[in-house]
Design a protein around this motif. Structure first.
Motif, PDB file in Angstrom:
ATOM      1  N   VAL A 172       4.598 135.277  32.992  1.00  0.00           N
ATOM      2  CA  VAL A 172       3.963 136.263  32.120  1.00  0.00           C
ATOM      3  C   VAL A 172       2.442 136.131  32.145  1.00  0.00           C
ATOM      4  O   VAL A 172       1.712 137.116  32.025  1.00  0.00           O
ATOM      5  CB  VAL A 172       4.514 136.129  30.676  1.00  0.00           C
ATOM      6  CG1 VAL A 172       3.966 134.894  29.962  1.00  0.00           C
ATOM      7  CG2 VAL A 172       4.251 137.372  29.855  1.00  0.00           C
ATOM      8  N   TRP A 173       1.970 134.909  32.368  1.00  0.00           N
ATOM      9  CA  TRP A 173       0.517 134.681  32.313  1.00  0.00           C
ATOM     10  C   TRP A 173      -0.197 135.304  33.512  1.00  0.00           C
ATOM     11  O   TRP A 173      -1.416 135.458  33.488  1.00  0.00           O
ATOM     12  CB  TRP A 173       0.214 133.181  32.183  1.00  0.00           C
ATOM     13  CG  TRP A 173       0.879 132.629  30.957  1.00  0.00           C
ATOM     14  CD1 TRP A 173       1.930 131.756  30.920  1.00  0.00           C
ATOM     15  CD2 TRP A 173       0.607 132.975  29.582  1.00  0.00           C
ATOM     16  NE1 TRP A 173       2.309 131.534  29.621  1.00  0.00           N
ATOM     17  CE2 TRP A 173       1.518 132.258  28.780  1.00  0.00           C
ATOM     18  CE3 TRP A 173      -0.324 133.824  28.971  1.00  0.00           C
ATOM     19  CZ2 TRP A 173       1.529 132.358  27.390  1.00  0.00           C
ATOM     20  CZ3 TRP A 173      -0.311 133.921  27.577  1.00  0.00           C
ATOM     21  CH2 TRP A 173       0.597 133.189  26.817  1.00  0.00           C
ATOM     22  N   ASP A 174       0.569 135.659  34.552  1.00  0.00           N
ATOM     23  CA  ASP A 174      -0.037 136.361  35.687  1.00  0.00           C
ATOM     24  C   ASP A 174      -0.037 137.868  35.468  1.00  0.00           C
ATOM     25  O   ASP A 174      -0.572 138.617  36.288  1.00  0.00           O
ATOM     26  CB  ASP A 174       0.740 136.063  36.984  1.00  0.00           C
ATOM     27  CG  ASP A 174       0.681 134.589  37.344  1.00  0.00           C
ATOM     28  OD1 ASP A 174      -0.313 133.936  36.956  1.00  0.00           O
ATOM     29  OD2 ASP A 174       1.634 134.099  37.986  1.00  0.00           O
ATOM     30  N   THR A 175       0.611 138.319  34.393  1.00  0.00           N
ATOM     31  CA  THR A 175       0.758 139.770  34.221  1.00  0.00           C
ATOM     32  C   THR A 175       0.039 140.315  32.981  1.00  0.00           C
ATOM     33  O   THR A 175      -0.279 141.486  32.942  1.00  0.00           O
ATOM     34  CB  THR A 175       2.247 140.182  34.100  1.00  0.00           C
ATOM     35  OG1 THR A 175       2.782 139.634  32.886  1.00  0.00           O
ATOM     36  CG2 THR A 175       3.073 139.675  35.275  1.00  0.00           C
ATOM     37  N   VAL A 176      -0.165 139.478  31.962  1.00  0.00           N
ATOM     38  CA  VAL A 176      -0.753 140.055  30.737  1.00  0.00           C
ATOM     39  C   VAL A 176      -2.251 139.792  30.652  1.00  0.00           C
ATOM     40  O   VAL A 176      -2.758 138.820  31.209  1.00  0.00           O
ATOM     41  CB  VAL A 176      -0.069 139.563  29.432  1.00  0.00           C
ATOM     42  CG1 VAL A 176       1.415 139.854  29.424  1.00  0.00           C
ATOM     43  CG2 VAL A 176      -0.343 138.104  29.181  1.00  0.00           C
ATOM     44  N   ASP A 177      -2.903 140.664  29.936  1.00  0.00           N
ATOM     45  CA  ASP A 177      -4.345 140.564  29.723  1.00  0.00           C
ATOM     46  C   ASP A 177      -4.636 139.319  28.872  1.00  0.00           C
ATOM     47  O   ASP A 177      -4.118 139.197  27.757  1.00  0.00           O
ATOM     48  CB  ASP A 177      -4.769 141.845  28.966  1.00  0.00           C
ATOM     49  CG  ASP A 177      -6.255 141.890  28.707  1.00  0.00           C
ATOM     50  OD1 ASP A 177      -6.937 140.867  28.950  1.00  0.00           O
ATOM     51  OD2 ASP A 177      -6.723 142.956  28.255  1.00  0.00           O
ATOM     52  N   PRO A 178      -5.456 138.399  29.369  1.00  0.00           N
ATOM     53  CA  PRO A 178      -5.751 137.182  28.583  1.00  0.00           C
ATOM     54  C   PRO A 178      -6.397 137.498  27.229  1.00  0.00           C
ATOM     55  O   PRO A 178      -6.375 136.671  26.317  1.00  0.00           O
ATOM     56  CB  PRO A 178      -6.719 136.393  29.470  1.00  0.00           C
ATOM     57  CG  PRO A 178      -6.846 137.122  30.744  1.00  0.00           C
ATOM     58  CD  PRO A 178      -6.108 138.424  30.673  1.00  0.00           C
TER      59      PRO A 178
END
Ligand SMILES: Cc1cc2nc3c(=O)[nH]c(=O)nc-3n(C[C@H](O)[C@H](O)[C@H](O)COP(=O)(O)O)c2cc1C
Length: 350
Positions: A172-178
């Protein structure tokens, strides 16, 4: 929107349909092989009730009191990260619907919404915190929460490191806006030396947090009676029996199995809460029966949040119907009457 009695059971399927796969996986996956995540729900289902009869259940009162504050319902919302990836209104939608239900929201320190905006909804809320190696780095975030009206601090103690979770697809951390997480920390906070999660948490941190914030401290992630006693001796106002939804140490005991021992160890010296695998009114009844003063819900409201505030409001409403029905069927006039319902009364019991 699914309506009626199937609503709660259908929420996970609806979230699966509507969310990007990486976000859905983040919500449901447990750590390791998800053994504990899978066992959580069935541990509640396995319990059996010994209901009362011949008692007035005209208007069962589901309210409970947590740290001196009355909730209209016996549940609160557990802290969860990435609510804004589930719905753009994220924590604000969760907060508004939860305030309207007379419940309580515990806000993750990873939240993607400023604490001040959450506080402005009028919801009764507690801050959840992880402490960093250098405790002083937490102070600005803690001060923001106090300023925004947090009424307690929940110290999560089961996460010295984030356990490995095996998503089949993309993380998920590669897909959502930080920008959807950790907006209540100073910019650059996470890059500073000492910002990593503390590996040396101890009972003294309970006192430090209470002193730093001036708030009661709840310790979340306690599974053993001896640890529960240490928390209370160190000044905790409550202990929260949790295995982080099976997302930390896999093969850890189910919270339904850990709760009775913790309640017995703590007695009435502090409050005891529980979360993990609670999905309907019968599960709630079982948790109250085993001695919880209140319960918390993690994934259920996240699944409901797929439909924004309306989804969360519908979840609260359906759960209230189910809880009142379960109390009635169990011969309980109030949530506190449920205590002991899972124990067989002795032959001479009154
Ligand atoms: C997606 C997700 C994110 C979570 N984030 C946090 C968090 O930021 N802080 C925390 O203390 N617990 C966190 N938790 C754990 C929950 O607070 C809670 O302990 C757990 O979800 C309860 O189990 P349940 O999901 O079966 O209700 C998270 C859980 C989920 C499912």
């Amino acid at each position: 929107m699914i309506s009626g009695e199937r609503l709660l059971a259908g929420l996970e399927g609806r979230a699966r349909e509507k969310l990007p796969p990486a976000v859905f996986d983040y919500l449901v996956l447990g750590a390791g092989e998800s053994v504990s995540a899978a066992e959580a729900v069935e541990a509640w289902t396995a319990l059996r009730f010994h209901p009362h009869v011949l008692r007035d259940v005209t208007d069962p009162d589901p309210s409970v009191t947590v740290l001196g504050h009355r909730l209209d319902v016996p549940w609160g919302i557990a802290p969860t990260t990435l609510q804004r990836a589930v719905h753009p209104d994220g924590e604000l939608a969760m907060a508004r619907a939860t305030a309207a239900a007379g419940s309580l929201m515990v806000v993750s320190s990873n939240a993607g919404t400023p604490f001040a905006d959450i506080g402005a909804t009028g919801v009764h809320w507690w801050l959840q915190a992880y402490l960093p190696s250098d405790r002083t780095l937490a102070q600005p975030m803690l001060a923001r929460a106090v300023e925004a009206g947090a009424r307690a601090v929940v110290l999560t103690v089961d996460t010295p490191v984030v356990a490995t979770r095996y998503a089949a697809g993309q993380s998920v951390w590669d897909t959502v806006d930080p920008a959807l997480v950790r907006v209540n920390f100073d910019p650059g906070h996470d890059d500073q030396p000492g910002a990593e999660k503390a590996l040396d948490l101890g009972p003294h941190d309970i006192g430090w947090l209470a002193e730093t914030t001036g708030l009661p401290v709840v310790v979340k992630g306690v599974l053993r009676p001896d640890d529960a006693r240490r928390c209370v001796q160190a000044g905790a106002a409550a202990v929260w029996v949790s295995n982080h939804g099976g997302r930390q140490l896999d093969r850890v005991v189910a919270t339904a199995d850990a709760l009775p021992g913790v309640r017995a160890a703590v007695g009435e010296a502090a409050q005891v809460y529980v979360d993990g695998g609670l999905r309907d009114g019968h599960d709630l009844l079982a948790a109250l029966a085993l001695g919880a003063d209140a319960v918390f819900l993690g994934r259920l409201p996240l699944f409901a949040l797929v439909d924004g505030g309306a989804g969360v409001a519908a979840m609260h409403a359906e759960l209230l119907l189910q809880t009142r029905e379960a109390l009635r069927l169990a011969g309980c006039g109030s949530a506190s009457d449920a205590r002991g319902l899972t124990r067989a009364p002795g032959a001479n019991a009154l």
